[in-house]
Design an enzyme around this catalytic site. Structure first.
Site, PDB file in Angstrom:
ATOM      1  N   MET A   1       0.844  -1.196   0.000  1.00 14.18           N
ATOM      2  CA  MET A   1       0.000   0.000   0.000  1.00 14.18           C
ATOM      3  C   MET A   1       0.880   1.247   0.000  1.00 14.18           C
ATOM      4  O   MET A   1       2.022   1.228   0.410  1.00 14.18           O
ATOM      5  CB  MET A   1      -0.902   0.015   1.239  1.00 14.18           C
ATOM      6  CG  MET A   1      -1.877  -1.136   1.276  1.00 14.18           C
ATOM      7  SD  MET A   1      -3.186  -0.991   0.043  1.00 14.18           S
ATOM      8  CE  MET A   1      -4.299   0.139   0.859  1.00 14.18           C
ATOM      9  N   CYS A   2       0.322   2.320  -0.441  1.00 16.75           N
ATOM     10  CA  CYS A   2       1.059   3.557  -0.611  1.00 16.75           C
ATOM     11  C   CYS A   2       0.339   4.647   0.170  1.00 16.75           C
ATOM     12  O   CYS A   2      -0.625   4.387   0.858  1.00 16.75           O
ATOM     13  CB  CYS A   2       1.118   3.919  -2.084  1.00 16.75           C
ATOM     14  SG  CYS A   2       1.612   2.523  -3.111  1.00 16.75           S
ATOM     15  N   GLN A   3       0.838   5.855   0.052  1.00 20.27           N
ATOM     16  CA  GLN A   3       0.127   6.969   0.671  1.00 20.27           C
ATOM     17  C   GLN A   3      -0.024   8.099  -0.318  1.00 20.27           C
ATOM     18  O   GLN A   3       0.851   8.336  -1.151  1.00 20.27           O
ATOM     19  CB  GLN A   3       0.884   7.442   1.925  1.00 20.27           C
ATOM     20  CG  GLN A   3       0.899   6.376   3.015  1.00 20.27           C
ATOM     21  CD  GLN A   3       0.641   6.942   4.410  1.00 20.27           C
ATOM     22  OE1 GLN A   3       0.439   8.139   4.601  1.00 20.27           O
ATOM     23  NE2 GLN A   3       0.639   6.061   5.387  1.00 20.27           N
ATOM     24  N   ILE A  82       3.753   8.485  -2.029  1.00 23.16           N
ATOM     25  CA  ILE A  82       4.923   7.706  -1.633  1.00 23.16           C
ATOM     26  C   ILE A  82       4.542   6.243  -1.748  1.00 23.16           C
ATOM     27  O   ILE A  82       3.439   5.843  -1.398  1.00 23.16           O
ATOM     28  CB  ILE A  82       5.469   8.076  -0.235  1.00 23.16           C
ATOM     29  CG1 ILE A  82       4.366   8.110   0.816  1.00 23.16           C
ATOM     30  CG2 ILE A  82       6.196   9.409  -0.284  1.00 23.16           C
ATOM     31  CD1 ILE A  82       4.867   8.472   2.198  1.00 23.16           C
ATOM     32  N   ASN A 112      -3.543   4.641  -4.440  1.00 23.40           N
ATOM     33  CA  ASN A 112      -3.184   3.841  -3.272  1.00 23.40           C
ATOM     34  C   ASN A 112      -4.132   2.659  -3.245  1.00 23.40           C
ATOM     35  O   ASN A 112      -5.340   2.840  -3.333  1.00 23.40           O
ATOM     36  CB  ASN A 112      -3.304   4.736  -2.019  1.00 23.40           C
ATOM     37  CG  ASN A 112      -3.622   3.993  -0.735  1.00 23.40           C
ATOM     38  OD1 ASN A 112      -4.182   2.902  -0.733  1.00 23.40           O
ATOM     39  ND2 ASN A 112      -3.297   4.597   0.369  1.00 23.40           N
TER      40      ASN A 112
END
Lengths: 258, 258
Positions: A1-3, A82, A112
């Site tokens: 997972m990302c942000q 990110i 995300n």
């Protein structure tokens, strides 16, 4: 997972405060260290120009991120990401946000989540360069948007189109995303996304991820208005409103559009 | 008029030396101070990824240019441009190089010159975002390339296509340009463009625009090979070969392709 981090502002605003906290999540306060990116709309006419920075190094240590923290680029629409790799290796071509041109406007997208068994039919003019589910979803969205309108639609028209298209992707998995063309910021949540609107009277804000506070009352003018959309609240002393699952919101001039 | 710089390398090479001299022409040793840009192909697979930096500030003073001089980004294909505005105001959306995606590859284009009364029919999928003759020419090239091939052609095939397309633009004025998709560097001259190939045995080079020398023998390995294409020679002690008017050259793996 990302942000994800998105800013939509009435007046050109620099993102250094929000980005400083956000970038800490890339390896310092969190583990999203597989590259990052940020895009700023800016330009002489209706914010048509775009600055696009990506780096495969963690945002907490990247020299490019250091530049962004120090060079106050003023923009009305900013999207940052990110990455914690789920699909696609750690490489520049897999870093978000992605950019394409349609109808003489740049479009910026960051995602995300994780889409499982997602293989959209890309028969149009948008093909992925890298190997992520995210870029596939973006290319499919652009392809279908191009079919639905002959030129740049109004913000409200495009919102209606997105409300038809997005569920077709979201059924494949988690699809939190930010999209902008410099005129508005569209945000969709499957799971985690929250937002805040900052306006007069401005107050002090303290970052969650870094020992840093700012008193916006000293920096903002009464006419300023800024909406911030992010995966998890960036500050400890402000009230962030969570998105409901499946919700698509659009922000214009620093505020949520009803 | 503007100035162009292109690098095509066998092995990923940093452009800091060439860019340092080139950037001086933006207001210090010359008057090209209306914005600048640079793009680097890079990535895990066949250099598909792209870093793209543009700034409306002069390259000699821009904080982004300062980053490029200090952060040695290694790439096999680099295109840079410093702008002296002829058409279109000084604004981010008019800064070169321009980027578009076609066939799942990014394409980067920068132009030096001025096209008069140039209004190509852009009925395809590439529309200008800014207001320059250059971006119009790039969009038309991409549109016609898209018609000529169904997927990424070989370097030689695309060279043949460009040899048919480019004269149709060049008849409108001065059309010096650089184009790359990360696999090769195409360069066309109407007036000013010259190139050099650096290979083993490497020697010392002294910049024309800055008091700076580098002994490539100390930095390069025997296997390295770099072609540099530029509007005017960057160094004082090397022999630069001028392009003939109307000449299209293509560089692969750091050398001119016969």
């Amino acid at each position: 997972m990302c942000q994800l981090l998105g800013l939509n502002c009435k007046n050109p605003t620099d993102a250094t405060f929000s980005f400083s906290g956000f970038a800490q999540r890339a390896g310092v306060t969190d583990h999203h260290a597989d590259g990052w990116g940020i895009a700023f709309f800016e330009g002489s006419e209706q914010d048509r120009g775009l600055r696009h920075f990506i780096d495969h190094l963690p945002a907490s240590t990247s020299p490019v991120a250091e530049l962004i923290r120090k060079y106050p680029i003023k923009s009305r629409n900013v999207i940052s990401h990110i990455r914690k790799a789920t699909q696609g290796v750690v490489a520049l071509e897999n870093c978000h946000p992605f950019v394409r041109e349609l109808w003489g406007r740049y479009w910026v997208f960051a995602h995300n989540g994780n889409l499982e068994n997602y293989e959209p039919r890309l028969h149009g003019n948008f093909k992925p360069v890298g190997h992520t589910d995210s870029e596939q979803a973006f290319c499919w969205l652009m392809q279908e948007m191009a079919k639905s309108h002959a030129s740049v639609p109004s913000v409200d028209e495009l919102t209606l189109t997105l409300k038809e298209l997005v569920p077709q992707i979201a059924k494949h998995g988690t699809f939190n995303f930010l999209l902008s063309n410099g005129q508005a910021l569209w945000a969709h949540a499957s799971t985690n996304l929250c937002y805040i609107e900052r306006k007069h009277p401005f107050a002090k804000a303290t970052l969650s991820d870094q020992d840093m506070s700012i008193n916006f009352a000293e920096h903002a003018s009464p006419d300023d208005r800024v909406a911030v959309v992010v995966t998890a609240p960036l500050t400890t002393n402000e009230v962030w409103t969570p998105f409901a699952p499946g919700e698509l919101k659009v922000f214009v001039d620093g505020q949520l559009r009803a």
